[in-house]
Motif scaffolding. Structure first.
Motif, short mmCIF file in Angstrom:
data_model
loop_
_atom_site.label_atom_id
_atom_site.label_comp_id
_atom_site.label_asym_id
_atom_site.label_seq_id
_atom_site.Cartn_x
_atom_site.Cartn_y
_atom_site.Cartn_z
N VAL A 26 0.84 -1.20 0.00
CA VAL A 26 0.00 0.00 0.00
C VAL A 26 0.87 1.25 0.00
CG1 VAL A 26 -1.81 -1.22 1.28
CG2 VAL A 26 -0.21 0.27 2.51
N ILE A 27 0.33 2.30 -0.57
CA ILE A 27 0.90 3.63 -0.47
C ILE A 27 -0.01 4.40 0.47
CG2 ILE A 27 1.44 5.75 -1.73
CD1 ILE A 27 1.63 3.79 -4.25
N GLN A 28 0.54 4.87 1.58
CA GLN A 28 -0.31 5.52 2.58
C GLN A 28 -0.71 6.91 2.11
OE1 GLN A 28 -1.47 4.08 5.74
NE2 GLN A 28 -2.88 5.68 5.06
N SER A 29 -2.02 7.12 2.08
CA SER A 29 -2.59 8.37 1.60
C SER A 29 -3.54 8.95 2.64
CB SER A 29 -3.33 8.12 0.29
OG SER A 29 -4.02 9.26 -0.16
N VAL A 30 -3.65 10.27 2.64
CA VAL A 30 -4.62 10.97 3.49
C VAL A 30 -5.39 11.93 2.60
CG1 VAL A 30 -4.98 12.44 5.50
CG2 VAL A 30 -3.04 10.87 5.45
N GLU A 31 -6.71 11.95 2.74
CA GLU A 31 -7.54 12.81 1.91
C GLU A 31 -7.96 14.04 2.71
OE1 GLU A 31 -11.07 12.31 -1.37
OE2 GLU A 31 -11.14 11.01 0.39
N GLY A 32 -7.25 15.13 2.47
CA GLY A 32 -7.52 16.37 3.18
C GLY A 32 -6.44 16.68 4.20
N GLY A 33 -6.00 17.93 4.20
CA GLY A 33 -4.95 18.34 5.15
C GLY A 33 -5.49 18.88 6.44
N HIS A 34 -6.67 18.41 6.85
CA HIS A 34 -7.30 18.92 8.08
C HIS A 34 -6.44 18.72 9.31
CE1 HIS A 34 -10.41 17.90 5.13
NE2 HIS A 34 -11.09 18.91 5.61
N PHE A 35 -5.68 17.60 9.34
CA PHE A 35 -4.87 17.27 10.52
C PHE A 35 -3.76 18.28 10.76
CE2 PHE A 35 -2.51 15.50 7.00
CZ PHE A 35 -1.18 15.62 7.35
N ILE A 36 -3.42 19.09 9.76
CA ILE A 36 -2.30 20.03 9.89
C ILE A 36 -2.65 21.16 10.86
CG2 ILE A 36 -0.77 21.61 8.63
CD1 ILE A 36 -1.38 19.83 6.12
N GLU A 37 -3.87 21.68 10.75
CA GLU A 37 -4.36 22.72 11.67
C GLU A 37 -3.36 23.87 11.86
OE1 GLU A 37 -7.43 20.39 14.56
OE2 GLU A 37 -5.30 20.13 15.05
N GLY A 38 -2.73 24.25 10.77
CA GLY A 38 -1.79 25.37 10.83
C GLY A 38 -0.42 25.03 11.37
N GLU A 39 -0.20 23.77 11.76
CA GLU A 39 1.08 23.34 12.33
C GLU A 39 1.85 22.61 11.22
OE1 GLU A 39 1.95 24.18 15.34
OE2 GLU A 39 -0.01 24.99 15.94
N ILE A 40 2.67 23.34 10.48
CA ILE A 40 3.32 22.79 9.30
C ILE A 40 4.22 21.61 9.62
CG2 ILE A 40 5.39 24.24 9.28
CD1 ILE A 40 3.12 23.55 6.24
N GLU A 41 4.74 21.54 10.84
CA GLU A 41 5.62 20.43 11.23
C GLU A 41 4.89 19.10 11.27
OE1 GLU A 41 4.20 22.47 15.05
OE2 GLU A 41 4.96 23.07 13.07
N ARG A 42 3.56 19.13 11.27
CA ARG A 42 2.80 17.88 11.27
C ARG A 42 2.94 17.12 9.94
NH1 ARG A 42 -2.83 19.58 14.38
NH2 ARG A 42 -1.87 19.96 16.43
N ILE A 43 3.30 17.82 8.89
CA ILE A 43 3.53 17.13 7.62
C ILE A 43 4.74 16.21 7.74
CG2 ILE A 43 3.95 17.40 5.15
CD1 ILE A 43 2.56 20.09 5.30
N ALA A 44 5.78 16.67 8.42
CA ALA A 44 6.95 15.82 8.64
C ALA A 44 6.59 14.63 9.52
CB ALA A 44 8.07 16.64 9.29
N ILE A 45 5.71 14.85 10.50
CA ILE A 45 5.25 13.73 11.34
C ILE A 45 4.52 12.71 10.47
CG2 ILE A 45 3.66 13.10 13.21
CD1 ILE A 45 4.30 15.84 14.48
N ALA A 46 3.66 13.18 9.58
CA ALA A 46 2.95 12.28 8.66
C ALA A 46 3.94 11.53 7.78
CB ALA A 46 1.97 13.08 7.80
N TYR A 47 4.93 12.24 7.28
CA TYR A 47 5.94 11.60 6.43
C TYR A 47 6.66 10.50 7.20
CZ TYR A 47 10.06 11.08 3.46
OH TYR A 47 11.07 10.57 2.67
N ASN A 48 7.04 10.77 8.43
CA ASN A 48 7.76 9.77 9.24
C ASN A 48 6.89 8.58 9.60
OD1 ASN A 48 10.13 11.28 9.22
ND2 ASN A 48 9.61 12.40 11.08
N ARG A 49 5.59 8.74 9.51
CA ARG A 49 4.68 7.62 9.75
C ARG A 49 4.34 6.87 8.46
NH1 ARG A 49 0.30 7.57 14.33
NH2 ARG A 49 0.66 5.40 13.71
N GLY A 50 4.94 7.28 7.35
CA GLY A 50 4.76 6.55 6.11
C GLY A 50 3.85 7.17 5.09
N VAL A 51 3.30 8.35 5.36
CA VAL A 51 2.43 9.00 4.39
C VAL A 51 3.27 9.50 3.21
CG1 VAL A 51 0.90 10.97 3.96
CG2 VAL A 51 0.72 9.68 6.11
N ARG A 52 2.85 9.12 2.00
CA ARG A 52 3.56 9.55 0.79
C ARG A 52 2.63 10.13 -0.26
NH1 ARG A 52 6.87 8.98 3.94
NH2 ARG A 52 8.93 7.98 3.81
N HIS A 53 1.35 10.29 0.07
CA HIS A 53 0.36 10.78 -0.89
C HIS A 53 -0.65 11.59 -0.09
CE1 HIS A 53 -2.37 9.63 -4.56
NE2 HIS A 53 -2.96 10.61 -3.89
#
Length: 379
Positions: free
Chosen positions: A148-175
């Motif tokens: 599987v390629i881990q995907s998330v639909e919608g950037g709602h989880f970011i909530e203005g905290e740009i560093e959360r994208i790196a957290i998502a990346y480290n958890r395997g999100v690539r899409h």
């Protein structure tokens, strides 16, 4: 209107897109998936061979798990089994956190983490890995193992905290799908089913795109307005995808469904803008009542933007737990009435009957997605 813009200076040109991905865009011939071969005598004998030799990738496959951990306990998802039945090599395992409506700050991030925790468990139980790069996909294909390629639909989880994208990346999100049906707490851009408010991307939306480019996450512009799409195409230094839509000329035969889905379709003009930028567009199974109608919808997209810019993006569920009410369109392997074979088998069959050859199917089935995925995730 921004969709009339001159796209000659887009950050990732069509020529760069195709040349840079030599070897990733063409389907890679590896060991056949002999254990996944169709046994139906009604099928063209070429089908099993094409399924075995090509990458079949669903670029938008829902896995909507519970937001409450206690509801997840005891549920069983036979993901590996259904993927093998489907004939697909990989799915972009997607979830969203904005339905039901978010009611408080931090709720989107909490849902995001809960969903990823549960998906960790599903993958562990099914002995399936996440693909973090193209090499992972090649390895899975060679070993005849679903991935599987881990995907998330919608950037709602970011909530203005740009560093959360790196957290998502480290958890395997690539899409990452930038937008979904409901607006984020900190808006990222205009949604295609809403009245425009921002004229395209917001400043936070621009930051998200830059961060995804930097980290190596493929940006999905489904659910974005034309102005938001065009802003993103101008800004992104990597190719993008619109994973699940269809041409607004292909409305199907169900008036009620057509009316509901019409705002979510893409015009020929806008599709050409995306293709010119090097992007790829996924055709969904909605508005197609049979594999042949689906193949015709794919053909219409190919005729509009070219064979190098079209992929599969069903917007179905590969698997649901027992007792779960199926979403519109059924599961991937039951997308159409009286479907007797796995999804990729019936799609390959329909594409052959529609006039596509093996080389075409290599591109549509997964090769075009591999190009954008590889280009977007490379450091």
């Amino acid at each position: 209107m921004k969709d009339n813009m001159d796209n000659s200076n887009l950050g990732w040109s069509r020529r760069q897109f195709i040349i840079s991905a030599t070897g990733a865009g063409t389907a890679i011939v590896l060991s056949p998936f002999s254990s996944w071969a169709s046994s139906s005598k009604e099928f063209d004998p070429r089908i099993a061979k094409i399924v075995a030799k090509t990458f079949g990738i669903d670029t938008h496959s829902h896995m909507d798990v519970p937001y409450r951990k206690e509801e997840f306990i005891g549920q069983k998802y036979n993901l590996a089994e259904q993927m093998k039945i489907s004939g697909l090599t990989a799915v972009c395992m997607t979830f969203q956190v904005d339905r039901p409506d978010l009611t408080k700050e931090g709720e989107a991030y909490e849902r995001f983490n809960t969903c990823l925790d549960e998906m960790d468990e599903i993958l562990k139980r099914n002995d399936i890995n996440r693909a973090l790069n193209l090499n992972d996909l090649k390895k899975a294909k060679k070993e005849n193992k679903p991935i599987v390629i881990q995907s998330v639909e919608g950037g709602h989880f970011i909530e203005g905290e740009i560093e959360r994208i790196a957290i998502a990346y480290n958890r395997g999100v690539r899409h990452l799908g930038l937008l979904h049906d409901n607006q984020s707490l900190i808006p990222l851009g205009d949604i295609y089913t809403d009245t425009p408010r921002f004229g395209g991307l917001t400043e936070m939306g621009k930051k998200v795109i830059r961060e995804c480019n930097s980290l190596g996450i493929l940006i999905d512009l489904t659910h974005c307005s034309n102005d938001t799409i065009n802003d993103a195409l101008q800004l992104s230094t990597k190719p993008i995808i619109i994973s699940h839509t269809g041409l607004d000329t292909q409305l199907g035969n169900d008036p009620k469904m057509s009316k509901m889905m019409r705002p979510r379709l893409i015009s020929e003009k806008q599709a050409k803008i995306v293709a010119k930028s090097g992007g790829v567009i996924g055709v969904w199974t909605h508005l197609a009542e049979s594999p042949m109608e689906y193949a015709q919808n794919i053909k219409a997209m190919v005729n509009t933007i070219g064979i190098d810019h079209v992929c599969l993006g069903t917007d179905t569920k590969m698997v649901v737990p027992e007792g779960f009410i199926k979403r519109q369109g059924g599961t991937t392997n039951t997308a159409w009435k009286e479907q007797k074979e796995g999804f990729y088998y019936v799609v390959v069959d329909a594409l052959l009957k529609t006039g596509f050859n093996q080389n075409d199917i290599e591109k549509i089935g997964g090769g075009n997605y591999l190009r954008v995925f590889d280009a977007a995730t490379k450091k």
